[in-house]
Design an enzyme around this catalytic site. Structure first.
Site, short mmCIF file in Angstrom:
data_model
loop_
_atom_site.label_atom_id
_atom_site.label_comp_id
_atom_site.label_asym_id
_atom_site.label_seq_id
_atom_site.Cartn_x
_atom_site.Cartn_y
_atom_site.Cartn_z
N ARG A 58 -7.24 56.76 -44.13
CA ARG A 58 -6.61 56.52 -42.84
C ARG A 58 -5.93 55.16 -42.72
NH1 ARG A 58 -11.21 58.65 -38.52
NH2 ARG A 58 -10.96 60.85 -39.04
N LEU A 64 -19.82 61.38 -34.29
CA LEU A 64 -20.60 62.37 -33.54
C LEU A 64 -22.02 62.38 -34.09
CD1 LEU A 64 -17.99 65.29 -33.29
CD2 LEU A 64 -18.45 63.46 -31.66
C1 LIG Z 1 -9.60 61.86 -29.72
C2 LIG Z 1 -10.86 61.55 -30.48
C3 LIG Z 1 -11.30 62.40 -31.50
C4 LIG Z 1 -12.46 62.13 -32.20
N1 LIG Z 1 -12.86 62.99 -33.18
C5 LIG Z 1 -14.03 62.77 -33.82
C6 LIG Z 1 -14.52 63.70 -34.80
O1 LIG Z 1 -13.90 64.73 -35.08
N2 LIG Z 1 -15.71 63.45 -35.39
C7 LIG Z 1 -16.44 62.33 -35.09
O2 LIG Z 1 -17.52 62.17 -35.64
N3 LIG Z 1 -16.00 61.44 -34.17
C8 LIG Z 1 -14.83 61.63 -33.53
N4 LIG Z 1 -14.39 60.72 -32.60
C9 LIG Z 1 -15.25 59.59 -32.24
C10 LIG Z 1 -16.38 60.04 -31.32
O3 LIG Z 1 -15.92 61.05 -30.46
C11 LIG Z 1 -16.93 58.91 -30.46
O4 LIG Z 1 -17.14 57.78 -31.22
C12 LIG Z 1 -18.27 59.28 -29.85
O5 LIG Z 1 -18.19 60.52 -29.21
C13 LIG Z 1 -18.75 58.24 -28.87
O6 LIG Z 1 -19.90 58.70 -28.19
P1 LIG Z 1 -20.75 57.75 -27.26
O7 LIG Z 1 -21.87 58.56 -26.75
O8 LIG Z 1 -21.08 56.51 -27.99
O9 LIG Z 1 -19.77 57.32 -26.08
P2 LIG Z 1 -18.82 58.14 -25.08
O10 LIG Z 1 -18.84 59.59 -25.32
O11 LIG Z 1 -17.52 57.43 -25.07
O12 LIG Z 1 -19.52 57.96 -23.68
C14 LIG Z 1 -19.47 56.76 -22.96
C15 LIG Z 1 -20.25 56.97 -21.68
O13 LIG Z 1 -20.47 55.71 -21.06
C16 LIG Z 1 -20.12 55.77 -19.71
N5 LIG Z 1 -19.70 54.42 -19.32
C17 LIG Z 1 -18.87 53.60 -19.98
N6 LIG Z 1 -18.78 52.42 -19.35
C18 LIG Z 1 -19.57 52.50 -18.26
C19 LIG Z 1 -19.91 51.61 -17.21
N7 LIG Z 1 -19.45 50.37 -17.17
N8 LIG Z 1 -20.75 52.05 -16.24
C20 LIG Z 1 -21.27 53.32 -16.28
N9 LIG Z 1 -20.99 54.18 -17.26
C21 LIG Z 1 -20.16 53.78 -18.24
C22 LIG Z 1 -19.06 56.82 -19.60
O14 LIG Z 1 -19.03 57.34 -18.30
C23 LIG Z 1 -19.57 57.83 -20.63
O15 LIG Z 1 -20.51 58.66 -20.03
C24 LIG Z 1 -13.22 60.98 -31.89
C25 LIG Z 1 -12.80 60.13 -30.88
C26 LIG Z 1 -11.61 60.39 -30.20
C27 LIG Z 1 -11.15 59.43 -29.15
#
Ligand SMILES: Cc1cc2nc3c(=O)[nH]c(=O)nc-3n(C[C@H](O)[C@H](O)[C@H](O)COP(=O)(O)OP(=O)(O)OC[C@H]3O[C@@H](n4cnc5c(N)ncnc54)[C@H](O)[C@@H]3O)c2cc1C
Ligand code: FES
Lengths: 247, 668
Positions: B347, B462
């Site tokens: 990438r 994920l």
């Molecule tokens: C378009 C795209 C495609 C992707 N494809 C893949 C893939 O195919 N495979 C893979 O492994 N990864 C992929 N990724 C990466 C992966 O999706 C993310 O890194 C991962 O889902 C993040 O999960 P998380 O639970 O850490 O945070 P998130 O799912 O981003 O959740 C953040 C949470 O925090 C909350 N939050 C944030 N700030 C605050 C605040 N100040 N106060 C209260 N709540 C707050 C939000 O409301 C949300 O509920 C992709 C990412 C993107 C953008």
């Protein structure tokens, strides 16, 4: 493009709302509908007027956060989400009416933003499989026939945006509820709670004040994911079974 | 203390102290055994705040709720189901070895460390690979509809250039299906009364008490985004699972609301921020179409399996219809520079070379600013070779998405792609227990720094989110909670009152400036600076310049931003203003981190550190460490800026590789 926008403005949950008319020009066909509103909002801020509140987050058509009634259609003239609708779907000089979802169980919070927490409560009432973390059997222990897996997937595509409710003359959330009942009911893992699930989810659906289904079909037509109406038949069949067997 | 480069100081080294001293395969089992247990009857007395309902936070809230703790869960969206994890398309890795193709826990571990260009902590990555298989079992049991074969068993594919098929997927909506699984488990706990859900709530401050036994994270200040009310929430421990900070670049594939506020506020309260400059830039996104653009859309990189990437050899041809440009006038630059890997280079290389050809003036598509930002991804050969139907069967949904957004038909004319910011590997520093440098503050998912080093392997975010949320955190946090419940706090306590007041003051300040420029205009400008100087390719000179520009912009922000409306209603401009204010501070730290790391590694290329033939050159002798930054408040004397940020202190955590040998990568 030049457009006339009639947009619903409402200061708060208890305030009286009304349409306000705005003229916009310099709108490009490549803009998304929400980017068009962003452009208008930037102008309003410059003029010292509070911008229009509307919901969106992913802007990719998957989170279900966006949702506007656009000239009478949920998510507008195409079968997609509002964020994935582009201005090339409109013509120069057109007048567009923009409203929030209209349904009693979705009260307006401000302008175009509504409260859809009723959907979370429907899921909490039974839209899950009761399995605690760590107690799951090996994934290959229960093969799932591809046919069932595919149908479960189609139902599971629901993004919970609420367009089905907004489009339904009865403000019914039957498509939403039935999609979950079908998703889980198609899978072996979902069988133990299959019939209790349908009863408790429907009770919650009614308690929230959503209307009944009279097979109009506007829901599926408005659904950005094209969830088919036959999920409602599945729900009805499961409900009949539950009532007949008392479980 | 003397400032290094005029920007920062260096403090003591740090190290993880929680991974047990046994061979790597036994560490996790040993740690689970050593971690104190909490009697089920006592769990009701212990409370945990979890910010974020993505894969990491949603899974953690559900699991801790099931265990019987009192959980308060927060998200800024109107429903926990909308966290940005929902947007992930491609898939999730797990070392199940269902294909008998030689996969194993060790191989997944090895690939992840190598993919991260040897800048991740070995012990954490091994554990991630170890628990990966349990994730799939858990998700299947919850009813996640993964892709299946005709025999009813789970299907796998190979993803992101790895040689085994270990990626589980649910069409192009893997993130959505995994998140809905976690969300349903969470709602089940809401119904059971173990989890209290606070949607449309934004965390704006961390409460850190300073009692007789030292500092502890004890709660948060949150704003109810509907009523505007500022609320105090107290607990025995706080978990941040608030996602990544890619939106510091304004345009990214992240959701509109993705922000750094939760972790940045914690950083300001003492949590170290590790490797902030590590960002991943994804090569196959739909290009920017104009100045109105609000976000970028990713397309699966599987497109590079059959599409050929090119630009015109001559600038004069850039605005021609691509179909009229003859073969000999096209530059298939990846195939030219990297004959062995061609269009399938990693990438970061694909992204950087795309930016290079556009910077040379050979980009295609509309002019955005003063140049064209796009390269062709051409399927004409694939269509000729395989037939249009075969191409449609493989990529139909991506082609449709492209057509819908751009209004062009990719079966007839080449697609245009451009790199976009997609993921942030940096985040709050955590130890093996996922505990930050503030006791009682745990960090999970993309918000922490721990597993991906300088570059993330496809389909492993994920995996990390769910590993942290379902399996790691619930086991490690109990070791901390076993010491509780901690003394009762009230609104009157100094730490609480101070946190609350700072939020109220900041809110009032933002509303009272009443300047000339909208929040978005500041955000856009910051994004341009970050993209230009702290993106794929960095130089010392550029980064210095960026730091100056960011400071000036931040200064202007606090004098000239215009936020209309009131504090006591839904006010989206106010929400954005708070987020952008924090991005304006983070951006500076990212540039300082990037400047101090004088090596090319993983997703980023430092122009001063390259081999003779222009490839990335890593410096293990100097930089095989995690750069964890401590915040210091600004003072008038420090002269750094209007008093908000002082020079940060760098704490190095040496990276020790015992199970794996360090190697330089080569794709030529
Ligand atoms: C378009 C795209 C495609 C992707 N494809 C893949 C893939 O195919 N495979 C893979 O492994 N990864 C992929 N990724 C990466 C992966 O999706 C993310 O890194 C991962 O889902 C993040 O999960 P998380 O639970 O850490 O945070 P998130 O799912 O981003 O959740 C953040 C949470 O925090 C909350 N939050 C944030 N700030 C605050 C605040 N100040 N106060 C209260 N709540 C707050 C939000 O409301 C949300 O509920 C992709 C990412 C993107 C953008
Ligand atoms: S903003 Fe996510 S579906 Fe439209």
């Amino acid at each position: 493009m030049k457009l006339t926008l009639k947009i619903w403005r409402q200061d708060g949950p208890n305030a009286k709302g009304d349409f306000v008319t705005y003229q916009v020009d310099d709108i490009l066909p490549d803009m998304s509908f929400l980017e068009m509103l962003d452009v208008l909002n930037e102008r309003l801020i410059a003029e010292g007027t509070e911008p229009i509140a509307f919901d969106s987050d992913c802007r990719e058509g998957i989170c279900g956060m966006c949702g506007l009634m656009i000239s009478g259609y949920a998510h507008g003239p195409k079968q997609t989400t509002t964020c994935q609708l582009h201005m090339r779907s409109f013509s120069d000089g057109e007048t567009i009416t923009i409203e929030p979802w209209r349904a009693d169980p979705f009260p307006v919070i401000r302008d175009l933003v509504v409260d859809r927490s009723a959907f979370d409560r429907i899921i909490a009432s039974g839209g899950f499989i009761s399995v605690n973390t760590g107690s799951a059997p090996e994934a290959h222990a229960a093969p799932v026939p591809k046919e069932n897996a595919d149908r479960a997937f189609v139902a599971a595509e629901c993004i919970g945006c609420g367009a089905c409710v907004a489009a339904c003359p009865n403000a019914s959330a039957m498509l939403f509820t039935a999609a979950k009942v079908t998703h889980l009911g198609e899978l072996p893992q979902g069988q133990p709670e299959r019939y209790s699930r349908v009863v408790s989810m429907l009770n919650q659906h009614d308690a929230e004040g959503f209307g009944g289904c009279t097979n109009i079909g506007e829901c599926s037509a408005a659904c950005p994911k094209g969830i088919p109406q036959d999920v409602i038949s599945t729900l009805n069949a499961d409900l009949r079974h539950a009532l007949r067997t008392g479980r | 203390m003397a400032l290094i480069d005029g920007l920062y100081t260096e403090g003591e080294k740090i190290a993880d102290t929680k991974a047990p001293n046994v061979p790597i395969e036994r560490k996790w089992t040993q740690r689970k055994f050593d971690a104190a247990l909490v009697n089920p009857a006592n769990r009701r007395k212990l409370s945990v705040i979890i910010v974020g309902t993505g894969l990491a936070g949603g899974a953690a809230a559900a699991t801790l709720g099931e265990a019987g703790y009192r959980v308060k869960s927060f998200c800024y969206q109107d429903s926990p189901r909308r966290a940005h994890s929902i947007a992930a398309q491609g898939g999730i890795n797990a070392a199940k070895n269902y294909k008998e193709d030689g996969d194993s826990v060790f191989r997944l571990f090895y690939d992840t460390v190598k993919g991260g260009d040897y800048r991740a902590r070995e012990t954490n990555v091994y554990r991630l690979a170890e628990v990966s298989a349990n994730i799939i079992d858990q998700c299947v049991a919850q009813g996640v509809p993964f892709a299946r074969e005709y025999g009813g068993l789970l299907d796998n594919r190979s993803f992101g250039g790895v040689q085994v098929s270990r990626t589980f997927y649910a069409r192009g909506q893997t993130g959505q299906q995994l998140l809905i699984g976690a969300y349903q488990a969470l709602e089940r706990q809401v119904a059971a009364g173990t989890v209290e859900m606070f949607s449309r709530h934004e965390m704006l401050e961390l409460i850190v008490s300073d009692g007789p036994d030292g500092k502890r994270a004890r709660g948060i200040i949150a704003r109810d985004l509907v009523t505007g009310e500022i609320e105090t929430h107290l607990a025995d421990a706080v978990v941040l699972a608030s996602g990544g900070y890619g939106n510091v670049f304004f345009l990214s594939t992240n959701a509109m609301g993705s922000n750094v506020t939760a972790t940045w506020r914690a950083h300001r309260k003492g949590a170290y921020f590790a490797n902030p400059c590590y960002t991943q830039i994804h090569p196959t996104c739909i290009p920017v179409s104009g100045d109105h653009q609000s976000k970028l859309t990713l397309m699966s990189e599987s497109l590079r399996n059959d599409g050929r990437i090119w630009v015109p050899k001559r600038r004069e041809d850039c605005d021609k219809d691509p179909r009229d440009i003859p073969e000999e006038d096209r530059d298939y630059y990846l195939e030219r520079i990297y004959p062995a890997f061609g269009n399938l280079v990693p990438r970061d290389i694909a992204s950087r070379q795309a930016k290079n050809v556009c910077d040379e003036g050979r980009g295609v598509g509309p002019m955005v600013g003063d140049f064209r930002r796009g390269v062709y991804l051409d399927f004409a050969d694939a269509i000729a070779r395989l037939g249009e139907d075969a191409v449609r069967a493989k990529y139909g949904n991506l082609f449709d998405m492209y057509a819908q957004i751009t209004g062009e038909n990719p079966y007839e004319t080449p697609m245009r792609i451009y790199p976009a910011v997609h993921y942030t590997m940096g985040g709050l520093w955590v130890d093996y227990d996922l505990e930050s440098s503030i006791p009682g503050l745990f960090v999970a998912g993309e918000a922490n720094f721990s597993d991906h080093g300088a570059n993330r392997l496809g389909a492993s975010a994920l995996m990390q989110g769910l590993a942290d949320g379902y399996f790691v955190l619930p086991n490690t946090i109990r070791d901390y909670l076993a010491k509780g419940p901690f003394e009762e706090l009230s609104e009157a306590d100094a730490a609480v009152a101070e946190a609350r007041k700072s939020v109220e003051d900041r809110t009032q300040k933002l509303l009272s400036i009443n300047g000339e420029r909208s929040v978005d205009s500041f955000h856009r400008e910051l994004g341009n600076i970050m993209w230009e100087y702290c993106g794929m390719e960095r130089t010392a000179e550029g980064l210095q310049k960026a730091i100056d520009l960011i400071r000036a912009l931040r200064d202007e922000f606090w004098r000239n931003v215009r936020v209309l409306g009131a504090a006591d209603t839904l006010n989206q401009s106010l929400e954005k203003a708070g987020r952008v204010a924090d991005f304006l501070e983070l951006g500076e730290l990212m540039c300082i981190d990037a400047l101090h790391r004088r090596e090319s590694c993983g997703g980023h290329f430092r122009a001063e550190s390259q081999t003779e033939d222009g490839e990335a050159l890593r410096h293990d002798d100097e930089f095989a460490y995690v750069g964890a930054w401590e915040f210091t408040p600004g003072t008038a004397e420090s002269g750094i800026d209007s008093g908000t940020m002082g020079p940060p202190v760098l704490h190095k955590e040496d990276l020790v590789y015992q199970a794996i040998e360090l190697k330089q990568r080569s794709y030529k």
